[in-house]
Design a protein around this motif. Structure first.
Motif, PDB file in Angstrom:
ATOM      1  N   GLY A   1      87.365   1.140 -83.727  1.00  0.00           N
ATOM      2  CA  GLY A   1      88.785   1.475 -83.686  1.00  0.00           C
ATOM      3  C   GLY A   1      89.321   1.637 -82.278  1.00  0.00           C
ATOM      4  N   THR A   2      90.584   2.049 -82.214  1.00  0.00           N
ATOM      5  CA  THR A   2      91.217   2.324 -80.925  1.00  0.00           C
ATOM      6  C   THR A   2      91.191   3.833 -80.694  1.00  0.00           C
ATOM      7  OG1 THR A   2      93.354   2.658 -81.957  1.00  0.00           O
ATOM      8  CG2 THR A   2      92.822   0.418 -81.298  1.00  0.00           C
ATOM      9  N   THR A   3      91.630   4.255 -79.533  1.00  0.00           N
ATOM     10  CA  THR A   3      91.640   5.685 -79.225  1.00  0.00           C
ATOM     11  C   THR A   3      92.393   6.469 -80.293  1.00  0.00           C
ATOM     12  OG1 THR A   3      91.586   5.095 -76.905  1.00  0.00           O
ATOM     13  CG2 THR A   3      92.187   7.362 -77.421  1.00  0.00           C
ATOM     14  N   GLN A   4      93.579   5.983 -80.652  1.00  0.00           N
ATOM     15  CA  GLN A   4      94.365   6.717 -81.638  1.00  0.00           C
ATOM     16  C   GLN A   4      93.662   6.740 -82.995  1.00  0.00           C
ATOM     17  OE1 GLN A   4      95.566   4.476 -79.454  1.00  0.00           O
ATOM     18  NE2 GLN A   4      97.763   4.689 -79.114  1.00  0.00           N
ATOM     19  N   ILE A   5      93.066   5.619 -83.353  1.00  0.00           N
ATOM     20  CA  ILE A   5      92.377   5.552 -84.645  1.00  0.00           C
ATOM     21  C   ILE A   5      91.179   6.501 -84.637  1.00  0.00           C
ATOM     22  CG2 ILE A   5      91.060   4.030 -86.199  1.00  0.00           C
ATOM     23  CD1 ILE A   5      94.007   3.364 -86.284  1.00  0.00           C
TER      24      ILE A   5
ATOM     25  N   LYS B   1      83.052  -8.585 -80.473  1.00  0.00           N
ATOM     26  CA  LYS B   1      82.669  -7.457 -79.659  1.00  0.00           C
ATOM     27  C   LYS B   1      83.844  -6.903 -78.876  1.00  0.00           C
ATOM     28  CE  LYS B   1      79.380  -9.730 -77.695  1.00  0.00           C
ATOM     29  NZ  LYS B   1      78.245 -10.252 -76.930  1.00  0.00           N
ATOM     30  N   THR B   2      84.735  -7.818 -78.489  1.00  0.00           N
ATOM     31  CA  THR B   2      85.752  -7.425 -77.527  1.00  0.00           C
ATOM     32  C   THR B   2      86.947  -6.731 -78.155  1.00  0.00           C
ATOM     33  OG1 THR B   2      86.481  -9.678 -77.722  1.00  0.00           O
ATOM     34  CG2 THR B   2      85.290  -9.096 -75.727  1.00  0.00           C
ATOM     35  N   SER B   3      87.185  -6.921 -79.407  1.00  0.00           N
ATOM     36  CA  SER B   3      88.385  -6.357 -79.992  1.00  0.00           C
ATOM     37  C   SER B   3      88.034  -5.358 -81.084  1.00  0.00           C
ATOM     38  CB  SER B   3      89.250  -7.478 -80.566  1.00  0.00           C
ATOM     39  OG  SER B   3      90.389  -6.914 -81.151  1.00  0.00           O
ATOM     40  N   PRO B   4      88.026  -4.084 -80.761  1.00  0.00           N
ATOM     41  CA  PRO B   4      87.643  -3.095 -81.757  1.00  0.00           C
ATOM     42  C   PRO B   4      88.609  -3.051 -82.931  1.00  0.00           C
ATOM     43  CG  PRO B   4      88.527  -2.014 -79.820  1.00  0.00           C
ATOM     44  CD  PRO B   4      88.396  -3.457 -79.483  1.00  0.00           C
ATOM     45  N   LEU B   5      89.771  -3.663 -82.758  1.00  0.00           N
ATOM     46  CA  LEU B   5      90.749  -3.590 -83.823  1.00  0.00           C
ATOM     47  C   LEU B   5      90.469  -4.551 -84.959  1.00  0.00           C
ATOM     48  CD1 LEU B   5      92.616  -2.453 -81.439  1.00  0.00           C
ATOM     49  CD2 LEU B   5      94.347  -2.956 -83.124  1.00  0.00           C
ATOM     50  N   ASP B   6      89.878  -5.665 -84.614  1.00  0.00           N
ATOM     51  CA  ASP B   6      89.674  -6.667 -85.644  1.00  0.00           C
ATOM     52  C   ASP B   6      88.744  -6.149 -86.704  1.00  0.00           C
ATOM     53  OD1 ASP B   6      91.185  -8.875 -84.763  1.00  0.00           O
ATOM     54  OD2 ASP B   6      89.787  -9.125 -83.127  1.00  0.00           O
TER      55      ASP B   6
ATOM     56  N   GLN C   1      82.722   2.365 -80.179  1.00  0.00           N
ATOM     57  CA  GLN C   1      83.073   0.946 -80.365  1.00  0.00           C
ATOM     58  C   GLN C   1      84.014   0.724 -81.538  1.00  0.00           C
ATOM     59  OE1 GLN C   1      79.580  -1.647 -80.520  1.00  0.00           O
ATOM     60  NE2 GLN C   1      78.395  -0.037 -79.531  1.00  0.00           N
TER      61      GLN C   1
END
Lengths: 799, 283, 162
Positions: free
Chosen positions: B102-106, B184-189, B100
């Motif tokens: 970060g993003t894939t790259q992170i 929940k929906t935005s792992p980047l925030d 849950q």
């Protein structure tokens, strides 16, 4: 010599058509999803954007910007920066002719209010007052720090309603800072409201937003000393508009300014006009002796200093009869314009006058105000004000329907425009599939089983609802110039390969592909023969630009004409050779046919051999220009037929509202779009999906904020955009109404699908939980608050 | 150039890295770089001072291992989120939590050690590790290794000057664990807040429950009052319903109001739901 | 600061370059080697346009030091296709109409390729998750998700045939 070829098909022609295997995308390509003509370059990373371009001796340019929101410029001292090693040129207004430019010169000459580099006054934080060119970015940045600007500060005003008040600081010489005033008035709205059975007033607020093209503004300017010519490579939607503004501000002739568009990383209305950076790249090059100067915007600059969406406040008061017919729509629209006008006049006009394309209305009065503030410049962005008005009007219509207890779909069907009608403001609507859009989308969505049914999801606090929004858009309009034409040239080489030269700017939407499909179809040849060269002002014919969903319709018609012209040139030679009547000949599916005798005379290659033979030696160069048939809009009243065709749209949103958290999940969206004819169905779907995704972002989180005139959330980490997981399933329904003016019946598209999105969702939320959100974006906080208020109201009532 | 110049060092061993790090001044350790390099770019844009030396820890094999050892799971500080998600040694529940973040790259770049030590608000792993009673091993200038609990580490205001080498998650039996972040929906925030709850689950009851909360600051905290009320209760939906009205966000975040306060309650409740569900599915 | 001769393995080609420590992989790829297929749209690790694969995993080249990936296997969009033939992921993006402006595409294709290498038949949610680090402003993602699934089929077909 018009030849009506398509109606003469019989025997051989028909069998040729029938024998094209359905999987052959390339012969008769119109209506087929051929892959992008430039696609290989894009998927291999070989396509060149201005961002990728490097020229020998290239310098880096940076803009000198105002750090204050409102001030008079007393003095600019660049002497220290000039001495910095590596600095090659610095320009300020002293180096310019101080000529103003603007985007609406033809219809709104008084809104031409910006100088390429401001001389006396700055009007927002970021206002351009000069530029530096240096050997690299670090040196250019260092030079900026050495430039001393002596300001005489003026009081600033950031809020549009404050700016209109008496005594507010004047940003330009405009009364009450009202840069554009648009009173649109038809019929007798006051009487109609009195006679209405139900009248209601609503106020809506639509926030500002940013384009967020993945490629920011990038430009390279180069002055050629021996010819005194300028070349500008720029990431643009409208190279010919940029050329016009450059030529004007640099006092050069049009053919001394060459604007070249390469691959463009998105535009969405943000790349429709010359920016001071374009001007500066050219002038810096000249001042540095002809070295190319590249200016690249960072993401932060893109957010803060390019263009933005007008935040708009809608105050509406409308009435309906018990039977659901609209009596009158009245109100006021206030648009936050920022420091200069840019495309403001037409954005405001579109924000008001689009209603006439959607609803049959006899009594109407909306006054629009576009107000100067000391904030970044508002301009064009996908939808041209229609997104803001779409939210306000379509929410308002839903509330009116509720007010008389009528189903919102039925309400709309009762009031919408129809085919072949003239609206109260003299728009001439020909093809119109709005009714089909509504009926087909509601049927696909299962409207009657869902609307008003108060369904629940997996848990009881998950409430489901469904909502509709409808829209219409110009698809080939004339709002900026005396003519708003497009031109195409078709050049057929000796070996039968075909060049299409078009002025239209493909910024990713796929116009090169669609126009090539039109060219291939009209010529009667395989799409594979076509190579497209677009949007280079020195090589290609003129085109006003890629905006207002106009390219398929206008540039498409120009291309159709060019292809027909080229075809006639070929057929003329064939007719001469075979001593037959040219009217009996056609080229169908790569073959030249004599329709009268029902024989195939030769294939296309042989026909070209004949054209370029010893005897004939005829070059085949077809040309076509197209200028849509419209009447000039009188912007004092709003009267006029602005567009050659109109496109229509209905959108349904099904949502699930979590009443505990205020979160909204869009479960699915349906989009039915009257596009006349889908030249490339896959591209059309992709435009709809992309447009809708932008609409979803704007509905839920895109909200460009400002603090004392400065952008407060101008990075991708602060300004959230939709990502792959945020987009619901989308069902697209293409309604093909075969527009009488359109190339192969096609109209434009690309913008309409974002106009009703926010309202469709807001209407669905209302259906689910009986709360109405009237200001964007729709956040969980706002929904929870509304639910709280609703609860306490109910409790208050029961006490 | 996006970054100001610095001297780049790539030591091959922990000893070599430590010697350099403690000797040099104006020096920063580089782990995954997702935080450091971004902040160095921002610093350059703002004209702030940036370090003269960067020591990359990427080439030190001893910092990259994931091992089962007596008393738990040992995670090298340079293990990336993706490494952990792929490792069969890591419990399914922990892997689900890490997915849950970060993003894939992170997740491919970001390291466990970097996330814990950067002390930025999105040090989400800190909240999780505190809840799991994790131990952090450091290497100090004297060449000594020492260990402290994640809770002790996060109780300190200042960033550590020592080098984090390993994280030990006690075991062998994995604790039941639940996690919730908002949004929940935005792992980047950067999350508004995050909650992690872990518990021993002997005989289907909550034991030794640890509730940690990332309030959107660099300091995750415990919510001990609720822990006490949970211990001994059965792991059932009824317990959650019983606990829900008792959740008082002001106990750990006195200034929370309105939306955030409301969502804390929902977050804690849903974390407990996740915990029970995860325990049922994996335990 | 000193320049150090650094060996980078990019697209199966060895590059020896004098590099300074603070140069990012993105800058080296674009400005020194001329591989401009790798884009950047935010320079703050948000947009994913600068994605390249390092040892098969997607990473952001705008926050990767070039020196830090010395000796590792770097794949950029230019290295994906062999000669004239498109890689199945590229082919799928093209055929499924998943490309509009193209600026996000090199990174998006590489992330999709990395996903398919691990999971040849991903579900919609897995695809959404694996491209969550990319911003596409044009196309609304659906066609990309279709393209990734279709690429999986193309790869499987290719493997069956060979």
């Amino acid at each position: 010599m018009p030849v009506n070829l398509s109606q003469r098909r019989n025997g051989k022609a028909n069998s040729l058509m029938k024998n094209i295997p359905p999987e052959d995308l390339y012969v008769n390509p119109v209506g087929k999803s051929v892959a992008r003509i430039d696609g290989r370059g894009l998927v291999t990373g070989q396509a060149k954007y201005v961002y990728d371009l490097k020229l020998p001796g290239m310098l880096t340019g940076k803009m000198i910007r105002s750090h204050v929101p409102h001030a008079l410029i007393r003095n600019i001292d660049t002497s220290a920066a000039e001495k910095l090693p590596g600095v090659k040129a610095i320009i300020t207004a002293k180096d310019t002719y101080n000529i103003k430019f603007g985007s609406n010169e033809f219809f709104f000459p008084h809104t031409v209010d910006q100088m390429a580099l401001e001389a006396d006054k700055v009007r927002y934080i970021g206002d351009e007052i000069g530029a530096v060119a240096a050997i690299d970015e670090d040196t250019a940045e260092a030079a900026l720090k050495l430039i001393k600007i002596d300001y005489e500060p003026l009081p600033a005003v950031f809020d549009m309603m404050e700016a209109m008040k008496p005594g507010a600081p004047l940003i330009h010489q405009a009364m009450g800072n009202i840069g554009v005033l648009l009173p649109v008035n038809f019929g007798n709205p006051d009487r109609a409201l009195k006679e209405a059975d139900y009248v209601r007033e609503d106020t809506f607020y639509a926030s500002s937003a940013a384009h967020c093209c993945l490629e920011p503004h990038n430009s390279i300017g180069q002055w050629e000393s021996f010819s005194d010519k300028i070349t500008l490579w720029t990431s643009t939607q409208a190279p010919f508009k940029v050329r016009e503004a450059l030529a004007k501000t640099l006092r050069m002739s049009l053919n001394d300014v060459r604007v070249i568009k390469l691959a463009v990383g998105g535009g969405f209305g943000g790349k429709l006009e010359m920016l001071p950076m374009d001007f500066a790249a050219c002038l810096l090059s000249k001042k540095s002796g002809g070295l190319p100067v590249k200016i690249c915007y960072s993401r932060e600059e893109e957010f803060a200093f390019s263009r933005r969406k007008h935040a708009m406040l809608y105050k509406l008061k409308s009435g309906v009869k018990k039977d659901g017919s609209l009596s009158a729509i009245t109100g006021e629209v206030f648009a936050d314009g920022g420091g200069y006008c840019s495309y403001g006049p037409t954005v405001l006009a579109a924000a008001i006058m689009r209603i006439f394309m959607v609803y049959k209305i006899q009594h109407f009065r909306i006054t629009g105000y576009r107000i100067y503030t000391n904030t970044p410049i508002s301009g064009a962005i996908r939808g041209f004000g229609g997104v803001q008005s779409g939210f306000a009007i379509e929410s308002h219509m839903d509330l009116l329907a509720r007010g008389i207890g009528m189903d919102p779909v039925e309400f709309r069907l009762r009031n919408i425009t129809s085919p072949n009608m003239t609206t109260i403001n003299k728009m001439k609507i020909t093809s119109n599939g709005l009714k089909e859009c509504i009926t087909q989308s509601t049927e696909a969505a299962g409207w009657t089983d869902k609307h008003g049914k108060k369904l629940t999801g997996r848990e009881k606090h998950l409430k489901r609802g469904i909502g509709i929004g409808i829209a219409a858009d110009v698809m080939g309009s004339k709002m900026y110039k005396s003519h708003e034409s497009a031109g195409s040239i078709i050049k057929i080489e000796e070996d039968g390969s075909v060049y299409l030269f078009t002025g239209a700017a493909d910024t990713g939407q796929g116009s090169n592909t669609a126009l090539s499909q039109i060219a291939a179809q009209a010529l009667g040849v395989s799409f594979k023969r076509i190579k497209c060269r677009a949007a280079d002002t020195e090589i290609t014919p003129f085109d006003t630009g890629s905006f207002a969903s106009r390219v398929t319709f206008i540039a498409g018609n120009a291309t159709l004409r060019a292809a027909k012209d080229a075809k006639l040139q070929i057929l003329k030679i064939v007719a001469e050779e075979y001593k037959c009547d040219i009217n009996h000949l056609d080229i169908i599916a790569e073959n030249v046919i004599n329709l009268e005798e029902d024989v195939v005379l030769m294939n296309f290659d042989k026909a070209l051999d004949l054209c370029y033979s010893f005897e004939y030696g005829q070059q085949i160069i077809g040309k076509g220009t197209y200028n849509p048939t419209t009447t000039p809009v009188d912007f004092r009243t709003g009267e006029g037929n602005v567009s050659g065709s109109y496109g229509f749209e209905a959108q349904i949103a099904e949502v699930e509202v979590n009443t505990e958290t205020g979160e909204v999940r869009v479960m699915k969206m349906w989009d039915a779009h009257d596009i006349g004819k889908a030249i490339n169905p896959s591209s059309v779907e992709s435009q709809i999906e992309g447009s809708l995704a932008m609409g979803i972002g704007y509905t839920f989180y895109e909200d460009l904020q400002f603090k004392e005139g400065r952008v407060a959330n101008g990075t991708f980490s602060q300004y959230r955009l939709p990502r792959a997981y945020g987009i619901p399933p989308i069902e697209t329904i293409l309604i093909e109404t075969n527009d009488p003016q359109g190339p192969f019946g096609a109209k434009g598209m690309g913008e309409a699908s974002l106009l009703p999105t926010a309202a469709a969702i807001a209407n669905a939320i209302h259906d689910a939980v009986d709360v109405r959100i009237k200001d964007l974006p729709i956040t969980p906080q706002k929904i929870l608050k509304a639910l709280e208020e609703q609860k306490s109201k109910k409790e208050g009532r029961s006490l | 150039m996006d970054l100001n110049p610095f001297q780049y060092h790539a030591p091959q061993s922990l000893k070599e890295a430590a010697d350099l790090y403690f000797k040099l001044s104006q020096v920063k350790l580089l782990a995954g770089g997702t935080m450091l390099l971004n902040s160095l770019k921002t610093a350059k844009k703002k004209g702030l001072k940036t370090p003269q030396h960067i020591i990359s820890l990427k080439r030190i094999p001893e910092l990259k291992d994931i091992r089962r050892e007596e008393g738990g799971l040992s995670i090298g500080a340079m293990t990336t989120f993706a490494d952990l998600i792929r490792s069969p040694l890591v419990s399914q529940e922990l892997r689900n939590i890490l997915r849950q973040i970060g993003t894939t790259q992170i997740r491919n770049m970001g390291t466990a050690g970097g996330n814990l030590t950067c002390r930025y608000t999105w040090t989400e792993l800190g909240t999780v590790m505190m809840s799991l009673n994790a131990l952090l091993s450091f290497y100090n200038p004297k060449g000594e290794s020492y260990t402290e609990t994640a809770a002790e580490f996060f109780a300190k205001q200042a960033k550590t000057k020592d080098i984090l080498t390993h994280i030990r998650v006690p075991g062998p039996e994995p604790r039941a664990v639940g996690y919730y972040r908002l949004p929940k929906t935005s792992p980047l925030d950067v999350p508004l807040f995050a909650v992690c709850i872990s518990a021993e689950c002997a005989k289907g009851t909550f034991q030794d429950t640890v509730i940690t909360i990332n309030r959107g600051t660099s300091f995750p905290c415990r919510y001990r009052e609720l822990e006490a009320q949970l211990n001994g209760k059965t792991m059932t939906p009824e317990t959650i319903s019983e606990m829900y009205p008792l959740i008082q966000p002001q106990a750990f975040d006195p200034h929370c109001e309105g939306y955030k306060g409301h969502m804390y309650k929902i977050g804690i409740r849903d974390t407990l739901k996740n915990l029970i569900k995860g325990h049922r599915d994996h335990g | 600061m000193d320049k150090k001769l650094t060996t980078l393995h990019i697209n199966k080609t060895k590059y020896q370059l004098p590099l300074e420590g603070h140069e990012t992989l993105l800058e080296v790829l674009r400005d020194q080697i001329g591989l401009t297929g790798t884009k950047s749209a935010c320079s703050e690790a948000e947009c994913g346009a600068c994605t390249v694969l390092i040892d098969g995993q997607s990473v952001l080249s705008c926050i990767t030091l070039a020196c830090d990936v010395e000796g590792r296997d770097i794949l950029t969009i230019e290295g994906l296709s062999q000669n004239e033939e498109l890689h199945p992921v590229q082919q799928a993006f093209l055929e499924k109409g998943a490309v509009q402006c193209g600026f996000c595409i090199p990174g998006m294709i590489l992330s999709s390729h990395a996903l398919l290498s691990e999971n040849p038949q991903p579900e919609t949610e897995q695809i959404q998750k694996s491209i969550d680090g990319h911003i596409c402003r044009c196309a609304g993602y659906h066609k990309m998700i279709d393209a990734v699934k279709y690429a999986g089929e193309l790869i499987a077909k290719k493997e069956r045939e060979s």
